[in-house]
Design a protein around this motif. Structure first.
Motif, short mmCIF file in Angstrom:
data_model
loop_
_atom_site.label_atom_id
_atom_site.label_comp_id
_atom_site.label_asym_id
_atom_site.label_seq_id
_atom_site.Cartn_x
_atom_site.Cartn_y
_atom_site.Cartn_z
N ALA A 55 -11.10 8.73 -4.00
CA ALA A 55 -10.85 7.69 -5.00
C ALA A 55 -9.62 7.98 -5.83
N PHE A 56 -9.16 9.23 -5.81
CA PHE A 56 -8.06 9.63 -6.69
C PHE A 56 -6.85 10.14 -5.93
N ASP A 57 -6.98 10.37 -4.63
CA ASP A 57 -5.83 10.78 -3.84
C ASP A 57 -4.79 9.65 -3.83
N HIS A 58 -3.63 9.92 -4.35
CA HIS A 58 -2.52 8.95 -4.37
C HIS A 58 -2.85 7.70 -5.20
N ARG A 59 -3.75 7.85 -6.17
CA ARG A 59 -3.97 6.78 -7.14
C ARG A 59 -3.28 7.18 -8.45
N TYR A 60 -2.58 6.23 -9.05
CA TYR A 60 -1.84 6.49 -10.27
C TYR A 60 -2.25 5.51 -11.36
N THR A 72 -3.07 0.38 -12.97
CA THR A 72 -3.32 1.35 -11.92
C THR A 72 -2.82 0.81 -10.58
N GLY A 73 -2.60 1.70 -9.66
CA GLY A 73 -2.19 1.34 -8.31
C GLY A 73 -2.43 2.52 -7.40
N MET A 74 -2.50 2.26 -6.09
CA MET A 74 -2.87 3.31 -5.13
C MET A 74 -1.99 3.20 -3.89
N LEU A 75 -1.82 4.33 -3.22
CA LEU A 75 -1.04 4.38 -1.98
C LEU A 75 -1.93 4.83 -0.84
N GLN A 76 -1.75 4.20 0.31
CA GLN A 76 -2.38 4.65 1.54
C GLN A 76 -1.28 5.07 2.51
N PHE A 77 -1.21 6.37 2.78
CA PHE A 77 -0.21 6.88 3.69
C PHE A 77 -0.74 6.87 5.13
N PRO A 78 0.15 6.82 6.12
CA PRO A 78 -0.29 6.80 7.52
C PRO A 78 -1.18 8.01 7.83
N GLY A 79 -2.32 7.72 8.47
CA GLY A 79 -3.23 8.77 8.87
C GLY A 79 -4.16 9.27 7.79
N ASP A 122 1.56 0.99 10.71
CA ASP A 122 2.99 1.28 10.78
C ASP A 122 3.23 2.70 10.27
N ALA A 123 3.64 3.58 11.16
CA ALA A 123 3.80 4.99 10.82
C ALA A 123 4.96 5.25 9.87
N GLN A 124 5.82 4.27 9.67
CA GLN A 124 6.99 4.46 8.81
C GLN A 124 6.85 3.75 7.46
N SER A 125 5.64 3.35 7.11
CA SER A 125 5.44 2.71 5.81
C SER A 125 4.14 3.18 5.19
N ALA A 126 4.05 3.05 3.89
CA ALA A 126 2.81 3.28 3.16
C ALA A 126 2.37 1.97 2.55
N LEU A 127 1.06 1.80 2.41
CA LEU A 127 0.49 0.56 1.86
C LEU A 127 0.21 0.76 0.37
N ILE A 128 0.78 -0.11 -0.44
CA ILE A 128 0.48 -0.15 -1.88
C ILE A 128 -0.69 -1.11 -2.07
N HIS A 129 -1.73 -0.67 -2.77
CA HIS A 129 -2.88 -1.57 -2.97
C HIS A 129 -3.57 -1.27 -4.29
N SER A 130 -4.53 -2.12 -4.62
CA SER A 130 -5.33 -1.99 -5.85
C SER A 130 -4.43 -1.95 -7.09
N LEU A 150 5.55 4.01 -7.48
CA LEU A 150 4.87 4.11 -6.19
C LEU A 150 5.89 4.12 -5.05
N GLU A 151 6.93 3.30 -5.16
CA GLU A 151 7.99 3.30 -4.14
C GLU A 151 8.70 4.65 -4.09
N ASP A 152 8.91 5.26 -5.26
CA ASP A 152 9.56 6.57 -5.29
C ASP A 152 8.73 7.61 -4.55
N ARG A 153 7.42 7.51 -4.67
CA ARG A 153 6.55 8.48 -3.99
C ARG A 153 6.53 8.24 -2.48
N ILE A 154 6.65 6.99 -2.08
CA ILE A 154 6.77 6.70 -0.65
C ILE A 154 8.07 7.27 -0.11
N HIS A 155 9.15 7.05 -0.86
CA HIS A 155 10.46 7.57 -0.47
C HIS A 155 10.41 9.09 -0.37
#
Length: 209
Positions: A55-60, A72-79, A122-130, A150-155
């Motif tokens: 619930a807190f991994d990659h949630r800001y 608040t917002g959250m990231l889902q990274f590939p895999g 998509d292995a080259q993108s992360a999903l921003i959600h919530s 969130l974009e900075d963390r994806i970068h």
């Protein structure tokens, strides 16, 4: 623009995040949540706690000048493991916190989302959600600051793109994301859209081509 602070979410933020997610439900899916507001927030707090660390991994969270959580917002990274919006025990918690009829109404809403699930592969993108900013704090730039963080963390992870899913009816959010450089790359249509919730996926390059 006011000064905002972005930091990783912690277990101490559960009440604030639950309150914000209840706001998100009411804004995007009016009528999905009903019953006592306090019960709705306790139900969402249960789903966060039942997910454990996921619930807190990659949630800001974004905080205002007084360090109050206003978004608040959250990231889902590939895999990475997917955050479960209805973990085991949610039905019992809903019956306890909001009652039978609101639980049935919520279950019907959730079942409709199953027809419109976007499979992020998509292995080259992360999903921003919530992503949500408290209604009382909107219009001051907190949402833009949060998305940029969130974009900075994806970068920083070396990924090229950010993606997010928006309900087709949420035209205000679509305009906001377009102003930030997002473009539509996928849309739920056809019979699934009629049975589920029509939505679209938007994408932005976060690494120079």
């Amino acid at each position: 623009m006011p000064a905002f602070t972005i930091r990783p979410a912690t277990t101490n933020d559960v009440p604030d995040i639950a309150r914000l997610i209840v706001e998100l439900y009411h804004a995007e899916l009016p009528g999905a949540l009903s019953g006592a507001r306090e019960g709705q927030e306790r139900l969402l707090a249960y789903t966060l706690q039942a997910n454990g660390a996921a619930a807190f991994d990659h949630r800001y969270v974004v905080c205002d000048e007084q360090q109050r959580v206003i978004g608040t917002g959250m990231l889902q990274f590939p895999g990475a493991p997917v955050f479960e919006r209805a973990p085991r025990g949610t039905l019992a918690a809903a019956l306890r916190e909001i009652g039978l009829l609101p639980t049935l109404q919520l279950a019907a809403t959730v079942s409709r989302t199953l027809f419109g699930v976007y499979r992020h592969d998509d292995a080259q993108s992360a999903l921003i959600h919530s992503v949500v900013v408290a209604a009382a704090a909107r219009g001051r730039g907190a949402g833009q600051v949060l998305i940029a963080a969130l974009e900075d963390r994806i970068h920083a992870r070396g990924l090229a793109r950010a993606r997010l899913q928006v309900l087709a009816s949420n035209t205000g959010a679509q305009r906001f994301y377009r102003r930030l450089g997002y473009r539509e790359v996928w849309r739920l249509d056809g019979w699934r859209a009629r049975l589920g919730w029509p939505s679209l996926v938007m994408e932005k390059d976060v690494v120079p081509l």
